[in-house]
Design a protein around this motif. Structure first.
Motif, PDB file in Angstrom:
ATOM      1  N   PRO A  85       0.794  -1.231   0.000  1.00  0.00           N
ATOM      2  CA  PRO A  85       0.000   0.000   0.000  1.00  0.00           C
ATOM      3  C   PRO A  85       0.825   1.279   0.000  1.00  0.00           C
ATOM      4  CG  PRO A  85      -0.833  -1.512   1.643  1.00  0.00           C
ATOM      5  CD  PRO A  85       0.395  -2.120   1.094  1.00  0.00           C
ATOM      6  N   LEU A  86       1.969   1.245   0.695  1.00  0.00           N
ATOM      7  CA  LEU A  86       2.785   2.468   0.742  1.00  0.00           C
ATOM      8  C   LEU A  86       3.375   2.769  -0.632  1.00  0.00           C
ATOM      9  CD1 LEU A  86       4.630   2.325   4.144  1.00  0.00           C
ATOM     10  CD2 LEU A  86       2.747   3.763   3.460  1.00  0.00           C
ATOM     11  N   VAL A 129       2.495   6.073  -3.259  1.00  0.00           N
ATOM     12  CA  VAL A 129       3.464   6.887  -4.015  1.00  0.00           C
ATOM     13  C   VAL A 129       3.093   6.870  -5.507  1.00  0.00           C
ATOM     14  CG1 VAL A 129       5.865   7.082  -4.698  1.00  0.00           C
ATOM     15  CG2 VAL A 129       5.305   6.542  -2.361  1.00  0.00           C
ATOM     16  N   GLN A 171       4.890  11.994   3.026  1.00  0.00           N
ATOM     17  CA  GLN A 171       4.393  11.229   4.177  1.00  0.00           C
ATOM     18  C   GLN A 171       4.638   9.744   3.995  1.00  0.00           C
ATOM     19  OE1 GLN A 171       1.738  12.103   6.663  1.00  0.00           O
ATOM     20  NE2 GLN A 171       1.617  14.280   6.311  1.00  0.00           N
ATOM     21  N   ALA A 172       4.367   9.241   2.793  1.00  0.00           N
ATOM     22  CA  ALA A 172       4.559   7.804   2.541  1.00  0.00           C
ATOM     23  C   ALA A 172       6.031   7.448   2.711  1.00  0.00           C
ATOM     24  CB  ALA A 172       4.075   7.450   1.151  1.00  0.00           C
ATOM     25  N   SER A 195       8.172   8.985   4.590  1.00  0.00           N
ATOM     26  CA  SER A 195       8.582   9.018   6.001  1.00  0.00           C
ATOM     27  C   SER A 195       8.081   7.764   6.722  1.00  0.00           C
ATOM     28  CB  SER A 195       8.109  10.300   6.670  1.00  0.00           C
ATOM     29  OG  SER A 195       6.866  10.140   7.256  1.00  0.00           O
ATOM     30  N   MET A 196       6.905   7.251   6.297  1.00  0.00           N
ATOM     31  CA  MET A 196       6.421   6.008   6.906  1.00  0.00           C
ATOM     32  C   MET A 196       7.349   4.842   6.578  1.00  0.00           C
ATOM     33  SD  MET A 196       2.350   6.466   6.425  1.00  0.00           S
ATOM     34  CE  MET A 196       1.730   4.931   7.041  1.00  0.00           C
ATOM     35  N   MET A 231      10.434   5.171   8.654  1.00  0.00           N
ATOM     36  CA  MET A 231      10.198   4.800  10.058  1.00  0.00           C
ATOM     37  C   MET A 231      10.244   3.291  10.219  1.00  0.00           C
ATOM     38  SD  MET A 231       7.263   7.101  11.784  1.00  0.00           S
ATOM     39  CE  MET A 231       6.393   7.839  10.437  1.00  0.00           C
ATOM     40  N   THR A 232       9.694   2.574   9.230  1.00  0.00           N
ATOM     41  CA  THR A 232       9.728   1.114   9.291  1.00  0.00           C
ATOM     42  C   THR A 232      11.151   0.585   9.194  1.00  0.00           C
ATOM     43  OG1 THR A 232       7.672   1.267   8.064  1.00  0.00           O
ATOM     44  CG2 THR A 232       8.553  -0.927   8.400  1.00  0.00           C
ATOM     45  N   ASP A 264      13.730   2.168  10.116  1.00  0.00           N
ATOM     46  CA  ASP A 264      14.400   2.517  11.378  1.00  0.00           C
ATOM     47  C   ASP A 264      14.185   1.448  12.448  1.00  0.00           C
ATOM     48  OD1 ASP A 264      15.736   4.728  10.709  1.00  0.00           O
ATOM     49  OD2 ASP A 264      14.316   6.177  11.563  1.00  0.00           O
ATOM     50  N   LEU A 265      13.076   0.697  12.333  1.00  0.00           N
ATOM     51  CA  LEU A 265      12.829  -0.386  13.286  1.00  0.00           C
ATOM     52  C   LEU A 265      13.960  -1.403  13.250  1.00  0.00           C
ATOM     53  CD1 LEU A 265       9.117  -1.454  13.068  1.00  0.00           C
ATOM     54  CD2 LEU A 265      10.303  -0.462  14.973  1.00  0.00           C
ATOM     55  N   GLY A 316      17.428   0.468  14.591  1.00  0.00           N
ATOM     56  CA  GLY A 316      17.544   0.808  16.008  1.00  0.00           C
ATOM     57  C   GLY A 316      17.602  -0.413  16.907  1.00  0.00           C
ATOM     58  N   ALA A 317      17.352  -0.246  18.132  1.00  0.00           N
ATOM     59  CA  ALA A 317      17.280  -1.262  19.177  1.00  0.00           C
ATOM     60  C   ALA A 317      18.596  -2.022  19.450  1.00  0.00           C
ATOM     61  CB  ALA A 317      16.210  -2.305  18.878  1.00  0.00           C
TER      62      ALA A 317
END
Lengths: 125, 139
Positions: free
Chosen positions: B4-5, B9, B124-125, B127-128, B131-132, B134-135, B138-139
């Protein structure tokens, strides 16, 4: 320690948010199309409700229910304005919705990240 | 059905493309706002209009936007009394294009606004997606 359902819910929420983003972008792209009606997908609470009564999958041949999200959940939305050409897309409303989606997505990934860190901390030490 | 993302786009870029075509038509109209005919009594430039339609993209399973048709405006021409003009009719009147620059300017502003909205959706798409990603990072 009881099972943690967080990751399942978080992933279906992320999926729902990306579908919503697709619906919003369809609305924005068609903001000047005559007779186009703005659309939105089913609210997440409805999908969460249907997940609770999902049938258990005990065999790989079983078909899982209630877990996959589809774009058929599209519904006609009660829009802020309808212009003379029959188009019901309000760009302001769509931007507001896109902002909501982005914020929720950011919250979602932050939660997943912090839970993941928590798990990693408990396994590492 | 694709991701969907990625689909959003794709949809937003179809919007960008449609709005660019619209801007092209607007600039054509503005550039030809004073284009008269060459022979006596000939018709001048006729204003062009853009219409959009929502179209199902079978491969992606989403509704993108396409330029349906570039039509012509049927509004009557402006006339000006100028017997010395090469395109003047037998009565001395010259037909001028039915282009109103105010309307074209308003159209241009609207195009601008829609283009911006589509760009915002792409942002926005993206950046989403990041963000994914980045999962994993990170951590």
């Amino acid at each position: 320690m009881g099972p943690v359902y967080l990751f399942d819910i978080a992933s279906s929420h992320a999926q729902w948010l990306s579908l919503r983003q697709a619906a919003i972008s369809s609305n924005v792209a068609n903001a000047n199309t005559p007779a186009y009606r703005a659309q939105d997908i089913e609210p997440f609470s409805k999908i969460l409700d249907s997940k609770v009564v999902a049938v258990a999958v005990t065999d790989p041949k079983h078909i899982a229910t209630g877990t996959s999200l589809r774009a058929q959940g599209m519904r006609k939305e009660n829009s802020w304005e309808v212009v003379h050409s029959g188009n019901s897309v309000s760009l302001e409303q769509e931007m507001l919705k896109a902002g909501d989606v982005n914020r929720d997505y950011s919250l979602n990934t932050a939660i997943v990240k912090s839970f993941h860190r928590m798990f990693m901390n408990s396994t590492k030490t | 059905m694709i991701d969907p993302l990625q689909a959003s786009v794709q949809i937003a870029s179809s919007g960008l493309e449609a709005q660019s075509t619209r801007l092209r038509v607007v600039s054509e109209n503005l550039a030809n706002a004073n284009s008269t005919g060459r022979t006596p009594g000939a018709e001048p430039y006729r204003r062009k209009t853009t219409t959009f339609t929502a179209e199902m993209d079978r491969a992606a399973g989403v509704r993108v936007v396409k330029v349906k048709d570039i039509g012509v405006d049927r509004a009557p021409f402006r006339v000006d009394y100028d017997p010395s003009h090469p395109a003047a009719g037998p009565d001395g009147y010259v037909k001028l294009p039915n282009v109103n620059s105010l309307i074209e300017m308003a159209d241009m502003r609207e195009t601008n606004r829609s283009f911006e909205a589509n760009l915002q959706v792409i942002k926005q798409a993206r950046s989403m997606v990041s963000m994914t990603i980045d999962l994993l990072r990170g951590a």
